[in-house]
Scaffold this active site. Structure first.
Site, PDB file in Angstrom:
ATOM      1  N   ARG A 129       0.826  -1.210   0.000  1.00  0.00           N
ATOM      2  CA  ARG A 129       0.000   0.000   0.000  1.00  0.00           C
ATOM      3  C   ARG A 129       0.860   1.258   0.000  1.00  0.00           C
ATOM      4  O   ARG A 129       0.540   2.236  -0.692  1.00  0.00           O
ATOM      5  CB  ARG A 129      -0.942  -0.017   1.216  1.00  0.00           C
ATOM      6  CG  ARG A 129      -2.098  -1.004   1.061  1.00  0.00           C
ATOM      7  CD  ARG A 129      -2.735  -1.352   2.405  1.00  0.00           C
ATOM      8  NE  ARG A 129      -3.928  -2.190   2.256  1.00  0.00           N
ATOM      9  CZ  ARG A 129      -3.895  -3.495   1.990  1.00  0.00           C
ATOM     10  NH1 ARG A 129      -2.724  -4.123   1.862  1.00  0.00           N
ATOM     11  NH2 ARG A 129      -5.014  -4.187   1.863  1.00  0.00           N
TER      12      ARG A 129
ATOM     13  N   ARG B 179      -7.042 -16.525 -10.346  1.00  0.00           N
ATOM     14  CA  ARG B 179      -7.388 -15.782  -9.137  1.00  0.00           C
ATOM     15  C   ARG B 179      -8.449 -14.733  -9.456  1.00  0.00           C
ATOM     16  O   ARG B 179      -8.453 -14.144 -10.548  1.00  0.00           O
ATOM     17  CB  ARG B 179      -6.158 -15.117  -8.517  1.00  0.00           C
ATOM     18  CG  ARG B 179      -5.085 -16.102  -8.083  1.00  0.00           C
ATOM     19  CD  ARG B 179      -4.075 -15.474  -7.155  1.00  0.00           C
ATOM     20  NE  ARG B 179      -4.680 -15.176  -5.838  1.00  0.00           N
ATOM     21  CZ  ARG B 179      -4.004 -14.629  -4.832  1.00  0.00           C
ATOM     22  NH1 ARG B 179      -2.711 -14.330  -4.976  1.00  0.00           N
ATOM     23  NH2 ARG B 179      -4.593 -14.383  -3.678  1.00  0.00           N
TER      24      ARG B 179
ATOM     25  N   SER C  98     -10.933  -8.706  -0.251  1.00  0.00           N
ATOM     26  CA  SER C  98     -10.981  -7.290   0.119  1.00  0.00           C
ATOM     27  C   SER C  98     -10.073  -6.454  -0.778  1.00  0.00           C
ATOM     28  O   SER C  98     -10.252  -5.235  -0.889  1.00  0.00           O
ATOM     29  CB  SER C  98     -10.567  -7.115   1.581  1.00  0.00           C
ATOM     30  OG  SER C  98      -9.214  -7.499   1.775  1.00  0.00           O
ATOM     31  N   GLN C  99      -9.086  -7.090  -1.416  1.00  0.00           N
ATOM     32  CA  GLN C  99      -8.171  -6.359  -2.298  1.00  0.00           C
ATOM     33  C   GLN C  99      -8.896  -5.735  -3.487  1.00  0.00           C
ATOM     34  O   GLN C  99      -8.422  -4.754  -4.059  1.00  0.00           O
ATOM     35  CB  GLN C  99      -7.067  -7.282  -2.799  1.00  0.00           C
ATOM     36  CG  GLN C  99      -6.114  -7.747  -1.715  1.00  0.00           C
ATOM     37  CD  GLN C  99      -5.150  -8.810  -2.203  1.00  0.00           C
ATOM     38  OE1 GLN C  99      -5.291  -9.339  -3.296  1.00  0.00           O
ATOM     39  NE2 GLN C  99      -4.176  -9.147  -1.381  1.00  0.00           N
TER      40      GLN C  99
ATOM     41  N   GLU D 296      -5.710 -15.266   6.436  1.00  0.00           N
ATOM     42  CA  GLU D 296      -4.320 -15.620   6.155  1.00  0.00           C
ATOM     43  C   GLU D 296      -3.745 -16.551   7.221  1.00  0.00           C
ATOM     44  O   GLU D 296      -2.767 -17.254   6.985  1.00  0.00           O
ATOM     45  CB  GLU D 296      -3.457 -14.351   6.081  1.00  0.00           C
ATOM     46  CG  GLU D 296      -3.610 -13.551   4.813  1.00  0.00           C
ATOM     47  CD  GLU D 296      -2.946 -14.219   3.628  1.00  0.00           C
ATOM     48  OE1 GLU D 296      -1.766 -14.583   3.720  1.00  0.00           O
ATOM     49  OE2 GLU D 296      -3.614 -14.383   2.592  1.00  0.00           O
TER      50      GLU D 296
ATOM     51  N   HIS E 115      -6.974 -18.223  -3.355  1.00  0.00           N
ATOM     52  CA  HIS E 115      -5.673 -17.625  -3.064  1.00  0.00           C
ATOM     53  C   HIS E 115      -4.591 -18.290  -3.941  1.00  0.00           C
ATOM     54  O   HIS E 115      -4.883 -18.745  -5.038  1.00  0.00           O
ATOM     55  CB  HIS E 115      -5.365 -17.742  -1.573  1.00  0.00           C
ATOM     56  CG  HIS E 115      -6.055 -16.690  -0.756  1.00  0.00           C
ATOM     57  ND1 HIS E 115      -5.622 -16.290   0.496  1.00  0.00           N
ATOM     58  CD2 HIS E 115      -7.168 -15.951  -1.012  1.00  0.00           C
ATOM     59  CE1 HIS E 115      -6.421 -15.351   0.967  1.00  0.00           C
ATOM     60  NE2 HIS E 115      -7.363 -15.133   0.077  1.00  0.00           N
TER      61      HIS E 115
ATOM     62  N   ARG F 231       1.988 -19.899   2.607  1.00  0.00           N
ATOM     63  CA  ARG F 231       1.252 -20.257   3.815  1.00  0.00           C
ATOM     64  C   ARG F 231       1.151 -21.777   3.989  1.00  0.00           C
ATOM     65  O   ARG F 231       1.085 -22.267   5.119  1.00  0.00           O
ATOM     66  CB  ARG F 231      -0.148 -19.641   3.794  1.00  0.00           C
ATOM     67  CG  ARG F 231      -0.183 -18.129   3.621  1.00  0.00           C
ATOM     68  CD  ARG F 231       0.514 -17.390   4.730  1.00  0.00           C
ATOM     69  NE  ARG F 231       0.385 -15.941   4.543  1.00  0.00           N
ATOM     70  CZ  ARG F 231       1.190 -15.029   5.058  1.00  0.00           C
ATOM     71  NH1 ARG F 231       2.214 -15.418   5.805  1.00  0.00           N
ATOM     72  NH2 ARG F 231       0.995 -13.753   4.841  1.00  0.00           N
TER      73      ARG F 231
END
Length: 433
Positions: free
Chosen positions: A37, A129, A176-177, A319, A346, A391
């Site tokens: 950001r 995605r 949310s992106q 996440e 993801h 992850r």
């Protein structure tokens, strides 16, 4: 079971098993979310900016490269301090998004402000995605976009140096992106933007709050008082110094190690006021048997060696699902995680991948449409596929603390957000740097 095809060169790595409680004080790299950001806001500002303590990893380097390709001046050779000098945005340019959701969703709105053609593509799985809602929203705001593939990528933004902006309706339930990408560039739109979300709840609400906080810190006027509506007024963004916090999501596997081994892990440099969801993480770790304290030394998590299961909606901290799943399999009671259907889109279908890989190690867990049900029982060693997903590698490493012989097919995928992970993890477990 979703798209579970591994696409990276494979490099096996055996997760180290802990023989004693871990005792470690760590200084981890900066937050990926904050670094991404800050780079976008700095590239759109009216003066130079600095990023102190940024994350140097594949995702953030791709972000910097994409913005540099459109004309922003990026000096990122110093690991501790990056300098961004905004410049007129122009094409032609090509943006490699890799497998980074931040790049594929934050940079196209910026490309709409450029004068010229800006093309986008990335790793094969990036083409699956969710991106369609953002493309539709940008088109309704006056941006011309050509999609040249069967999915959302590859695409080309045909920028004319300005974006009209205005009101837009979007279903951001996949990420949310999709909202954050619109908001970050909106101060530079002629009319700003009013984004209205219509659909199932937007996941990862703390990331949206971070976007709003950072926009305001750069001088933007943002109204988020109405649920599922975000209004950003047109206006200049100020160049400024950004202090990047340590990455909370990246710290969770290390905190999990304290619970699994009955040890203690301290993350140095943690701020007393954070844009990241510390209180939610504190709640989850305490419910699972940990003690979380914040002091001048940093953020410390202590374990007793006993992990408790829990029933939790993880929609706001999705996440954390992989690492918490690994913890739950080592618990003294069952766990159920819900609210994370969106993580199927993801880096891989994380719900399906976790179920498949841990079942192969003897776990008893079942997937639902939006989560996992875990019933602890003894695990065995074996190969654990990561599917190019950092992850997934973190989850396998956590399980490996208590289960000898878990071999990750590709630990290098952790370079996406923490290139130092294998070395830091091994040093923590063995006590040798």
């Amino acid at each position: 079971m979703g798209n579970l095809t591994a696409t990276r060169p494979l490099k096996p790595w055996t997760a180290p098993t802990a023989t004693d409680p871990v005792a470690a004080t760590l200084r981890l790299p900066g937050s990926k979310s904050m670094t991404a950001r800050a780079l976008v806001l700095s590239a759109l500002a009216n003066g130079p900016s600095t990023l102190a303590g940024p994350l140097r990893a594949r995702d953030t380097e791709l972000m910097a490269a994409g913005l540099r390709g459109m004309g922003a001046h990026m000096s990122i050779s110093d690991d501790e301090r990056w300098l961004v000098r905004p410049h007129r945005l122009v094409g032609p340019a090509h943006v490699d998004v890799g497998l980074a959701g931040t790049v594929m969703r934050f940079v196209p709105p910026v490309a709409g402000l450029a004068d010229g053609r800006i093309s986008f593509d990335g790793d094969p799985h990036a083409r699956t995605r969710p991106l369609g809602p953002l493309i539709g929203a940008l088109r309704s705001l006056g941006v011309r976009i050509d999609v040249t593939g069967p999915g959302s990528l590859p695409l080309t933004v045909l920028g004319v140096g300005r974006v009209t902006g205005g009101e837009v309706v979007i279903d951001a339930s996949a990420s949310s992106q999709l909202v954050s990408g619109l908001l970050l560039a909106a101060p530079r739109f002629d009319r700003g933007v009013v984004v209205r979300h219509v659909g199932p709840p937007v996941p990862s609400a703390p990331h949206l709050r971070m976007t709003v906080q950072m926009l305001r810190a750069a001088g933007a006027a943002v109204d988020d008082t109405v649920p599922d509506v975000w209004t950003v007024e047109p206006g200049p963004l100020a160049g400024r110094g950004w202090q990047i916090e340590p990455d909370l999501s990246g710290a969770v596997p290390f905190f999990a190690a304290a619970l699994v081994t009955g040890g203690e892990v301290t993350l140095k440099g943690w701020p007393h006021s954070s844009a990241q969801p510390l209180e939610r993480l504190r709640e989850l770790l305490q419910l699972m048997g940990g003690e979380v304290t914040l002091s001048t030394e940093g953020l410390t998590v202590r374990g007793t060696g006993t992990v408790h299961g829990l029933d939790a909606d993880l929609s706001d901290v999705s996440e954390l699902t992989p690492a918490l799943t690994a913890l739950a399999m080592l618990a003294d009671s069952p766990s159920r995680f819900t609210g994370v259907a969106h993580i199927r889109g993801h880096e891989t279908d994380r719900i399906a991948a976790l179920a498949r890989e841990f079942t192969a190690l003897g776990a008893d867990l079942t997937e639902s449409h939006d989560g996992l049900h875990i019933r602890p029982r003894p695990l065995r060693g074996g190969t654990f596929r990561t599917y190019a997903d950092h992850r997934m590698a973190h989850a396998a490493a956590v399980a490996g603390l208590a289960v000898p012989g878990i071999e990750l097919d590709d630990v290098a995928c952790t370079s996406k957000t923490m290139p130092e992970f294998p070395a830091l993890w091994s040093a923590m477990v063995t006590g040798k740097s």
